[in-house]
Write an enzyme that holds these catalytic residues in place. Structure first.
Site, PDB file in Angstrom:
ATOM      1  N   HIS A 188       0.740  -1.184   0.068  1.00 45.19           N
ATOM      2  CA  HIS A 188       0.032  -0.166   0.014  1.00 45.19           C
ATOM      3  C   HIS A 188       0.743   1.239  -0.035  1.00 45.19           C
ATOM      4  CE1 HIS A 188      -3.407  -2.809   0.825  1.00 45.19           C
ATOM      5  NE2 HIS A 188      -3.940  -1.807   0.014  1.00 45.19           N
ATOM      6  N   GLU A 430     -11.572 -10.125  -5.234  1.00 39.04           N
ATOM      7  CA  GLU A 430      -9.929 -10.007  -4.814  1.00 39.04           C
ATOM      8  C   GLU A 430      -9.630 -11.314  -3.870  1.00 39.04           C
ATOM      9  OE1 GLU A 430      -9.150  -6.673  -2.652  1.00 39.04           O
ATOM     10  OE2 GLU A 430     -10.887  -6.662  -1.449  1.00 39.04           O
ATOM     11  N   ASP A 454      -4.511  -8.129  -4.460  1.00 38.00           N
ATOM     12  CA  ASP A 454      -4.931  -9.111  -3.415  1.00 38.00           C
ATOM     13  C   ASP A 454      -5.204 -10.390  -4.203  1.00 38.00           C
ATOM     14  OD1 ASP A 454      -4.592  -8.560  -0.759  1.00 38.00           O
ATOM     15  OD2 ASP A 454      -6.062  -6.837  -1.268  1.00 38.00           O
ATOM     16  N   CYS A 501      -9.408  -2.649 -10.541  1.00 39.98           N
ATOM     17  CA  CYS A 501      -8.950  -1.411 -10.049  1.00 39.98           C
ATOM     18  C   CYS A 501      -7.499  -1.836  -9.178  1.00 39.98           C
ATOM     19  CB  CYS A 501     -10.194  -0.979  -8.956  1.00 39.98           C
ATOM     20  SG  CYS A 501     -10.433  -2.004  -7.619  1.00 39.98           S
TER      21      CYS A 501
HETATM   22  C1  PEP Z   1      -6.521  -5.185  -4.797  1.00 40.90           C
HETATM   23  O1  PEP Z   1      -6.288  -5.722  -3.997  1.00 40.90           O
HETATM   24  O2  PEP Z   1      -6.381  -4.907  -5.870  1.00 40.90           O
HETATM   25  C2  PEP Z   1      -7.191  -3.468  -4.468  1.00 40.90           C
HETATM   26  C3  PEP Z   1      -7.425  -2.624  -5.348  1.00 40.90           C
HETATM   27  O3  PEP Z   1      -7.302  -3.219  -2.952  1.00 40.90           O
HETATM   28  P1  PEP Z   1      -5.994  -2.850  -2.105  1.00 40.90           P
HETATM   29  O4  PEP Z   1      -4.708  -2.533  -3.055  1.00 40.90           O
HETATM   30  O5  PEP Z   1      -6.369  -1.681  -1.296  1.00 40.90           O
HETATM   31  O6  PEP Z   1      -5.903  -4.054  -1.361  1.00 40.90           O
HETATM   32 MG    MG Z   2      -7.602  -5.316  -2.115  1.00 40.97          MG
END
Ligand code: PEP
Ligand code: MG
Length: 559
Positions: A188, A430, A454, A501
């Site tokens: 993140h 995910e 994920d 996303c």
């Molecule tokens: C993902 O898991 O791809 C996602 C968009 O959410 P995050 O990266 O915040 O876990």
């Molecule tokens: Mg995620």
């Protein structure tokens, strides 16, 4: 000149002084003091400084998210100067003769305990406030840096690693670039750097040394190179590259206002991922069609206690209003795993990525979830809102979450509070379980958005935080791509749309594959919008679809 090599995770070149991030040391030493008056004055000075800091935080919150947002800090300001609290501290210092930090720590704990045992739930919640306020005063007394960057000039921030909660609280105006010893591209922190458009190099290991602090460094967030004390030639070369990149951005800016349509006429929506209402200007500047993912947990990570309904309402209202009717998908709280927040008191887990995370936390703590849902529905009248649940594995979870949405809507009806009646509900795909169950899940919701960060982690059994699995962590793995095709097919069979996303959405090597399997929306960091638009406009999907899908579903062995 020292050159070190890491992994570039957020493109761009930045130059400036190297600054080491320091963390709070929480050890408190207890000592009897000789000069009790001087010690009392030391406390009074720290108290005044705490009031000043909280005032600045309240102003910042008000500016960024409205009056309601400032309330928490204003409450804390009052608490710092509360007469009972102050009197108890005065007793500990003047009558008993202990040092100020030890007394503040004792009194804070005693008051927190007293609040926690009260009948009234409002007063119970003040326990966390008094603890927080006491921590702040102790930080000032002990001279430990609370958080962030204490430099007059913007810097390249170096750290062993940065947690999302740390990254989110750093004043972005002070950061030219990041360099960290550890980390991974889909962590993140890397995602935040990309969202903020700040060059970042990670995984440089112990080649980055604290004694380099204060020296000039240039980081290249594309190649992963970092140069300390660059000579004139290297500096000139890097600065030319930076100018070229700026030139490229300017060229891409000619694509603003153009459609995201391929040569053979297939359209795709390109939206942005954000984590802060302040990211909206760069969404608009890059001409994105909407917000495909607002990671709402970053609001929580930026607070020292549960953000109130009012605080959240103001933040969501701001994003929706600023987006002027364009789509805004707000993902409900996704904490857990690497996004830990102290005040949630989540259980300690051996493997937090597999445990209390995302929707699971919300379903287990419905009072917290409902506060967020109320804020979301109240804000819905200010724009085009969709609500999205993270970390889903099956149908019952979605039904339970939707039931809580219904409850919240009924409560708002009873209170005569308006909300939009066209709020869409979607889920993130995910986990492999959600992908496999996507035929059933598609009947429950209005859209899917695939979180490939994920999905890759859980499908390939590789920790996304960890640089170690190396070649085993391949987000292009056909297992991941086949799941995405299955999800897209199930979405379309059930008449709903599907997006991507996760970070793969911006991976131009996969754009034609996503278009071939019929992805309707790609949501990426703001800076990635125009390169993606260019790629879409150059593509001819009809010419490559059969070949790409054949490769995906056929016998070819990777890599
Ligand atoms: C993902 O898991 O791809 C996602 C968009 O959410 P995050 O990266 O915040 O876990
Ligand atoms: Mg995620």
């Amino acid at each position: 000149m020292i050159t070190i090599q890491g992994q570039g995770v957020s493109a761009g070149i930045a130059a400036g002084p190297l600054y080491y991030y320091r963390r709070v040391k929480s050890e408190i030493i207890r000592a009897a003091v000789q000069d009790r008056d001087a010690e009392w004055q030391r406390f009074k000075d720290a108290q005044a400084e705490a009031v000043r800091q909280l005032g600045k935080l309240a102003e910042k919150a008000k500016r960024e998210a409205g009056d309601g947002a400032a309330l928490l800090f204003e409450t804390h300001q009052m608490m710092v100067e509360d007469l009972d609290y102050e009197k108890a501290i005065e007793e500990g210092i003047r009558q008993e003769g202990w040092n100020a930090e030890a007394v503040v720590s004792d009194v804070g704990a005693r008051f927190a305990e007293m609040f926690a045992t009260m009948e009234d739930t409002y007063m119970q919640a003040r326990a966390a406030d008094v603890k927080d306020v006491s921590r702040r005063i102790i930080g000032i007394l002990t001279g430990t840096v609370q958080r962030g960057v204490h430099s007059d000039v913007p810097v390249i921030l170096a750290a062993d690693d940065l947690a999302p909660s740390e990254t989110v609280q750093i004043d972005k105006n002070k950061i030219l670039g990041f360099i960290t010893e550890g980390g991974s591209g889909s962590s993140h922190t890397a995602i935040l750097a990309r969202t903020m458009g700040i060059p970042a190099v990670i995984g440089v290991g112990d080649r980055l040394k604290p004694e380099y602090a204060g020296r000039e460094i240039i980081v290249d967030g594309e190649t992963g190179a970092a140069v300390i004390d660059p000579d004139a030639d290297v500096r000139a070369h890097m600065m030319k590259k930076r100018d070229d990149q700026i030139g490229l951005q300017e060229m891409l800016s000619q694509l603003k206002g153009r459609e995201n349509v391929t040569k053979d006429g297939q359209s795709v929506r390109i939206c942005c991922n954000i984590g802060d209402p302040d990211d909206v200007p760069s969404v608009l500047a890059n001409d994105a069609g909407g917000i495909g993912l607002f990671r709402s947990e970053f609001l929580y990570l930026g607070c020292d206690d549960f953000p109130s309904e009012e605080f959240q309402f103001e933040a969501y209202k701001k994003v929706l209003s600023d987006m002027e009717g364009r789509e805004v998908i707000i993902r409900t709280l996704d904490i857990g795993a690497d996004k830990q927040i102290g005040y949630f008191d989540l259980p300690r887990e051996e493997n937090p990525a597999m445990g209390s995370r995302g929707l699971r936390v919300c379903l287990n703590r419905p009072e917290i979830f409902k506060t967020q849902l109320r804020a979301l529905y109240r804000a819905s009248v200010f724009g085009k809102l969709s609500i999205m649940f993270p970390m889903v594995t099956g149908v019952w979870e979605v039904r339970e979450a939707k039931k809580l949405c219904e409850q919240v809507r009924r409560e708002l009806d009873d209170e005569g509070i308006a909300y939009a009646d066209d709020v869409q509900i979607g889920i993130m795909i995910e986990t492999p379980a959600a992908a496999i169950m996507s035929d059933r899940l598609a009947r429950e919701v209005d859209f899917f958005s695939c979180g490939t960060n994920d999905l890759a982690q859980y499908t390939l059994a590789c920790d996304r935080q960890d640089g170690e699995p190396g070649r085993f962590f391949d987000p292009h793995h056909h297992a991941v791509l086949r799941l995405l095709k299955m999800v897209a097919d199930n979405a379309h069979r059930n008449g709903i749309w599907v997006g991507v996303c996760g970070e793969l959405g911006a991976d131009l090597a996969l754009t034609e594959t996503f278009l071939s399997i019929g992805v309707d929306e790609l949501s990426v960091s703001p800076r990635a919008v125009l390169p993606l638009r260019q790629k879409v406009r150059e593509s001819n999907v009809a010419q490559v679809r059969d070949k790409l899908i054949g490769e995906l579903t056929g016998d070819q062995i990777q890599p």
